[in-house]
Design an enzyme around this catalytic site. Structure first.
Site, short mmCIF file in Angstrom:
data_model
loop_
_atom_site.label_atom_id
_atom_site.label_comp_id
_atom_site.label_asym_id
_atom_site.label_seq_id
_atom_site.Cartn_x
_atom_site.Cartn_y
_atom_site.Cartn_z
N ARG A 62 -2.33 29.21 50.09
CA ARG A 62 -1.06 29.95 50.15
C ARG A 62 -0.04 29.23 51.04
O ARG A 62 1.16 29.21 50.73
CB ARG A 62 -1.32 31.36 50.67
CG ARG A 62 -0.07 32.22 50.68
CD ARG A 62 -0.40 33.70 50.83
NE ARG A 62 0.78 34.52 50.66
CZ ARG A 62 1.29 35.29 51.61
NH1 ARG A 62 0.73 35.33 52.81
NH2 ARG A 62 2.37 36.01 51.37
N HIS A 66 3.71 28.22 49.86
CA HIS A 66 4.93 28.62 50.57
C HIS A 66 5.67 27.42 51.16
O HIS A 66 6.86 27.52 51.44
CB HIS A 66 4.59 29.65 51.66
CG HIS A 66 4.31 31.01 51.10
ND1 HIS A 66 4.52 32.18 51.81
CD2 HIS A 66 3.84 31.40 49.89
CE1 HIS A 66 4.18 33.22 51.06
NE2 HIS A 66 3.75 32.77 49.89
N SER A 78 7.71 21.79 55.89
CA SER A 78 8.71 22.58 56.63
C SER A 78 8.10 23.89 57.13
O SER A 78 8.46 24.39 58.19
CB SER A 78 9.94 22.85 55.77
OG SER A 78 9.57 23.49 54.57
N ASN A 96 6.33 35.35 55.27
CA ASN A 96 5.39 34.54 56.06
C ASN A 96 4.95 35.18 57.36
O ASN A 96 3.79 35.03 57.77
CB ASN A 96 6.04 33.18 56.38
CG ASN A 96 6.34 32.37 55.12
OD1 ASN A 96 5.79 32.65 54.06
ND2 ASN A 96 7.21 31.39 55.24
N HIS A 195 -4.70 34.37 43.18
CA HIS A 195 -5.09 35.66 43.75
C HIS A 195 -6.51 36.06 43.34
O HIS A 195 -6.90 37.20 43.54
CB HIS A 195 -4.08 36.75 43.37
CG HIS A 195 -2.75 36.58 44.05
ND1 HIS A 195 -1.67 37.41 43.83
CD2 HIS A 195 -2.33 35.67 44.97
CE1 HIS A 195 -0.64 37.02 44.57
NE2 HIS A 195 -1.00 35.95 45.27
N THR A 196 -7.27 35.14 42.85
CA THR A 196 -8.71 35.33 42.65
C THR A 196 -9.46 35.17 43.98
O THR A 196 -10.65 35.45 44.07
CB THR A 196 -9.28 34.33 41.62
OG1 THR A 196 -10.68 34.56 41.48
CG2 THR A 196 -9.07 32.89 42.04
N ASP A 240 -8.78 40.05 44.64
CA ASP A 240 -9.69 40.14 43.47
C ASP A 240 -10.79 41.12 43.83
O ASP A 240 -11.65 40.83 44.66
CB ASP A 240 -10.25 38.74 43.16
CG ASP A 240 -11.33 38.76 42.08
OD1 ASP A 240 -11.72 39.85 41.61
OD2 ASP A 240 -11.78 37.66 41.71
C1 HEM Z 1 3.56 35.13 41.44
C2 HEM Z 1 4.13 35.52 42.54
C3 HEM Z 1 3.38 35.76 43.83
C4 HEM Z 1 3.54 36.83 44.64
C5 HEM Z 1 4.51 37.99 44.44
C6 HEM Z 1 2.61 36.68 45.72
C7 HEM Z 1 2.48 37.56 46.77
C8 HEM Z 1 1.44 37.57 47.68
C9 HEM Z 1 1.22 38.57 48.69
C10 HEM Z 1 2.13 39.75 48.95
C11 HEM Z 1 0.07 38.26 49.33
C12 HEM Z 1 -0.57 39.02 50.48
C13 HEM Z 1 0.10 38.64 51.78
C14 HEM Z 1 -0.18 39.62 52.88
O1 HEM Z 1 -0.42 40.78 52.58
O2 HEM Z 1 -0.14 39.22 54.05
C15 HEM Z 1 -0.44 37.06 48.75
C16 HEM Z 1 -1.60 36.42 49.14
C17 HEM Z 1 -2.02 35.23 48.62
N1 HEM Z 1 -1.33 34.44 47.72
FE1 HEM Z 1 0.24 35.00 46.61
N2 HEM Z 1 1.89 35.54 45.55
C18 HEM Z 1 2.33 34.93 44.42
C19 HEM Z 1 1.91 33.72 43.92
C20 HEM Z 1 0.98 32.92 44.54
C21 HEM Z 1 0.72 31.55 44.19
C22 HEM Z 1 1.47 30.76 43.13
C23 HEM Z 1 -0.27 31.12 45.02
C24 HEM Z 1 -0.90 29.76 45.10
C25 HEM Z 1 -0.96 28.90 44.11
C26 HEM Z 1 -0.64 32.24 45.84
C27 HEM Z 1 -1.69 32.23 46.74
C28 HEM Z 1 -2.05 33.33 47.49
C29 HEM Z 1 -3.30 33.40 48.23
C30 HEM Z 1 -4.41 32.37 48.18
C31 HEM Z 1 -3.27 34.59 48.95
C32 HEM Z 1 -4.32 35.10 49.94
C33 HEM Z 1 -4.06 34.45 51.29
C34 HEM Z 1 -5.04 34.82 52.37
O3 HEM Z 1 -6.02 35.53 52.16
O4 HEM Z 1 -4.78 34.37 53.51
N3 HEM Z 1 0.15 33.30 45.55
N4 HEM Z 1 0.42 36.64 47.74
#
Ligand code: HEM
Ligand SMILES: *[C@@H]1O[C@H](CO)[C@@H](O)[C@H](O)[C@H]1NC(C)=O
Ligand SMILES: *[C@@H]1O[C@H](CO)[C@@H](O)[C@H](O)[C@H]1NC(C)=O
Length: 321
Positions: A62, A66, A78, A96, A195-196, A240
């Site tokens: 993630r 970002h 950055s 972030n 998000h898997t 997931d």
């Molecule tokens: C499609 C639009 C996307 C939205 C709206 C989105 C939004 C979010 C949100 C809200 C979270 C939880 C953050 C929190 O609650 O602190 C999250 C977690 C995460 N996102 Fe996304 N995301 C998107 C796309 C992506 C993409 C493209 C990737 C990487 C290729 C990604 C990787 C992740 C990962 C791995 C997590 C878990 C991080 C952790 O456990 O520390 N996301 N995302």
């Protein structure tokens, strides 16, 4: 001698103007001579980090997303710059702050890389390698990481606030954010398969499990248990439901059962243009893995700083003095 210089001068002039462009291409062998052990240093640090905490693979992935998604400079590290009294970076941008994690892991890798190859490898390239390794360590696909990015000396909190997709976005907004960065809707759906793995905070999934109608009732009830309607903003739940520690295609199967955790996740399977893609990925893990890997390479190639632009930061948290 004068004749010789006369003959060479046009070449120098040409090089002054065009040589940076000649470097503008990233390459998998960029550090083959200058830091031959780079990939093994990053891989072993990432295996330690993921062995200590499985989620770190997700967090680093993630962090890379970002970093890359905040243009104009693409993956330029950055996102790693700390705020100071005179500098506002991206760490405290809305998507972030209190959410991105893994900065210490990148610091530790950078320290090992500097010990082996001083002032040679960018923080941006370290993050690109670490993100790939995190995915592989959790059972996901591998890809060849293009290298040669340089680090930004600037950051943009406002761009981080506007460019990064939010959990309350609907499908047209999600598609337009990705299209504006050169990705197709299908790329977006493949990348969302990230998000898997990993976790989200109650703050981000509360409206979906309390107020949306396209959510499985017992799943919503389960998630409400860990996420009160008021308070508990930082309580975590897996993105997931089935296998948050494995990089597989069950995320898409969840979506088809209305068991996406975020509103934005469920938008991918809600009667719109991405339903058929979700269906394909839910049954064809290989198609998902190969589309995900290709889209990650594309993400890594977004308008990088190369050549003599930017710098090789010595400490990922601060620009060089
Ligand atoms: C499609 C639009 C996307 C939205 C709206 C989105 C939004 C979010 C949100 C809200 C979270 C939880 C953050 C929190 O609650 O602190 C999250 C977690 C995460 N996102 Fe996304 N995301 C998107 C796309 C992506 C993409 C493209 C990737 C990487 C290729 C990604 C990787 C992740 C990962 C791995 C997590 C878990 C991080 C952790 O456990 O520390 N996301 N995302
Ligand atoms: C970031 O979050 C912390 C607490 O989590 C808060 O004190 C701070 O004001 C936030 N920063 C910004 C810029 O919103
Ligand atoms: C649900 O929707 C109602 C009415 O719009 C709103 O007042 C409430 O804050 C929402 N609850 C959540 C958890 O989003």
């Amino acid at each position: 001698m004068a004749f010789f210089l006369d003959r060479l001068f046009p070449f120098f002039l040409f090089c002054l103007l065009a040589c940076p462009a000649a470097h503008a291409q990233l390459s998998p062998t960029f550090y083959a001579v200058s830091c031959p052990n780079l990939e093994s240093i990053v891989r072993s640090a990432m295996s330690q980090a993921v062995a200590k905490e499985n989620r770190m693979g997700a967090s680093i992935l993630r962090l890379f997303f970002h970093d890359c998604f905040v243009n104009p400079q693409g993956c330029d590290a950055s996102v790693l710059l700390d705020d100071t009294a005179t500098f506002t970076g991206e760490k405290n941008a809305i998507p972030n702050n209190g959410s991105l994690r893994g900065y210490e892991v990148i610091d530790a890798i950078k320290t090992s890389v500097e010990a082996a190859c001083a002032a040679t490898v960018s923080c941006a390239d370290i993050l690109a390698l670490a993100a790939r390794d995190g995915v592989v360590l959790l059972g996901g696909p591998s890809w060849t990481v293009q290298l040669g990015r340089r680090d930004a000396t600037t950051a943009s909190q406002s761009a981080a606030n506007t460019d990064i997709p939010a959990p309350f976005h609907d499908l047209p907004k999600l598609i337009s954010l990705f299209v504006s960065k050169g990705f197709s809707a299908q790329d977006m759906t493949a990348l969302s398969g990230a998000h898997t793995i990993g976790q989200a905070r109650c703050l981000n999934f509360r409206p979906h499990v309390y107020n949306d109608t396209n959510v499985d009732g017992s799943f919503a009830a389960l998630r409400r248990q860990g996420c009160p309607s008021v308070g508990g903003d930082d309580n975590l739940a897996p993105l997931d439901l089935q296998s948050p520690e494995a990089f597989d295609n069950l995320y898409y199967q969840n979506l088809m059962l209305n068991k996406g955790l975020l509103h934005s996740d469920q938008e991918l399977f809600n009667g719109g243009s991405q339903d058929s893609v979700v269906m394909t990925y839910s049954t064809n893990a290989a198609a998902f893995q190969s589309d995900f890997a290709a889209a990650m390479v594309k993400m890594g190639n977004m308008s990088p700083l190369t050549g003599t632009i930017g710098e090789i930061r010595l400490n990922c948290r601060t620009v060089n003095f």
